[in-house]
Design an enzyme around this catalytic site. Sequence first.
Site: not given
Length: 658
Positions: A182-184
């Site tokens: 879950n990337e920025p």
Amino acid sequence: MSQQTVSPQTILMQASSNGKGTTGTIGQPITYEKIPTQIFADSKEASYAVAKEISDLIRQKQKEGKPCVLGLATGSSPKTVYAILVRMHREEGLSFKNVISFNLDEYYQMEPDSIYSYHRFMKEQLFDHVDIPKENYFLPDGTVPAPLLRDYCTSYENKINAVGGLDFQLLGIGGNGHIGFNEPGSLINSHTRLITLDHSTRAAASMEFGGLHNVPRKAITLGVAPILNARRVVLLAWGERKASVIKSAVEGPVTELNPASYLQAHADVTFVVDESAASELTRIKTPWAVDSVVWDNKMIKKAVTHLSQTLKKPILKLIDKDYNDNGMSDLLAQYGACYEININVFNQLQHTITGWPGGKPNADDTHRPERAQPAKKRVLIFSPHPDDDIISMGGTFQRLVDQGHEVHVAYQTSGNIAVADDEALRFIDFVVDFNNGFDINSPDANKLFLDAKEFLRHTKNSEIDSPEVRKVKGLIRRGEAKATCRFVGIPTSQAHFLDMPFYETGTVQKKPIGEEDIKIIENLIEEIKPHQIYAAGDFADPHGTHKVCWDAIEAALQRSKHKNFMKDCWVWLYRGAWAEWDIYEIEMAVPMSPDQVLKKRQGIFKHQSQKDGVVFQGEDSREFWQRAEERNAGTAQLYDSLGLAEYEAMEAFVRWKF
Ligand code: F6R
């Protein structure tokens, strides 16, 4: 105007919302942390605590006759936890028969048997070594055709719900704050999905993949929502690379820019970190701002240099008010006035600077970092890879040689995996042409060339180099190291190539150090009987080659310390290519003139296989000479800004004592 009254409760709320920290009852330390964070001396100790918690949970569920549903992570952080669980299975009868596990993520597209797949990682680290039934572990499938992905992701989450949800979720954290992948930008209510990986995530993985171009651009990840639904969450973080993201997740606002900060909302979460990953937390970085501290010399140096840097004021210009305004009034009270403290810290820093790293002959050495005697020292520099000596301490290396010491360099590993395939082919080609050109009949060299060419043409990213190709790559790096030694001015007979066995796996993943590795180091120390040893003191990365190389040196030193010659041996630690010691830790700083900086750059250039798009670029796009120069210039600027002399560059060392 009416006087506004503020209740203690309001102060508490204001303090927590403006990020300035909170305090419970009077006399309690202030806490800035919004996530319970446990700091351990090192990652091993921390991993034991986490493995213990997991094993207790598995056993507890067994007693209740229930399955234990675990959410599992990959990456370097949980490896030791898995290794300990495997040991518990083997030695303590811990059974995984009731475990059902779901991994967080998998690269997309990715075949499960690729050496880069998380499937393979989990089998190698855990599943193949314990009694978990094959049908009980699940990882996202990196081969699902694109049109079916959405349904597939929903079904993955449904499967978790069907077994009652996650009892325990183990997490790592990306340098950008990602949990799972879950990337920025990921939302708090995001579900399991295909995601495009951040550049920084791909760059961090480029080491394992042998180059950024090989790293997949996408991955399937469990969403933030199912992670937050786990009944218990433990996040692991080791090493200083994680320090700033840990600080912002634990102390900063909840923001999608740092998805780990969503965990502030979880009712039962713990961040388990080592000292390096904790180093930016307020209670570690500026402990005097949190609670009363014991003002020993190190703490004073740390606080005063921090104060000087924060206020951008030279140490000798700090005034009483600066101390009072910044939580250091008790230190001031102890000394009466700041003048004494300023002078004391200034002098300590001054005494770390020396242009004579091997000691200055015939000089009073009371306030010098090194002894004057013996005037000519035997020096042994340990270089984990073939270029760490010149990158990390090239200026000091040169001075030691110029000042007449007998300098030896021990190259601990061959560094072969960091050489590109075409570079290897170029060199084999040269050998064949060389032989032909001088009528040297060498069918073996021709065969080697053809075989290697054939191997490299058909090799897939997922294959390990043939032993011949590895040998060639190691020799290329050996040649470069020898060129540096000649350039600095030591005979190649003083360059020792140790080719430590732990390194020779052909992959990024190394073997643990063994007796053979330690013996090699011990024998060399015994042979040279050095007065000075220099070694890379990179303790942070638990799986990095530098750390393993240091572990072998430390083990050898512990064995040799009672020998007579060791009484005269001082050990100095330099930092690897990435970071520098904190200013308050530095015990020897060796300055460089602009000309010396240029000379060092040329020495680094001898390592041509590590220039212009190297195999292991990592997250930092600068070349090694640039990193070294910026770091050395940074240290010099720091000394200058604290009010000491202004140099072009400086290399820094910390003394290690038995
Ligand atoms: C791995 C994962 C990632 C890693 C993170 C840290 O399954 O989901 O979030 O936990 O990238 O990786 P390491 O531990 O290698 O620093």
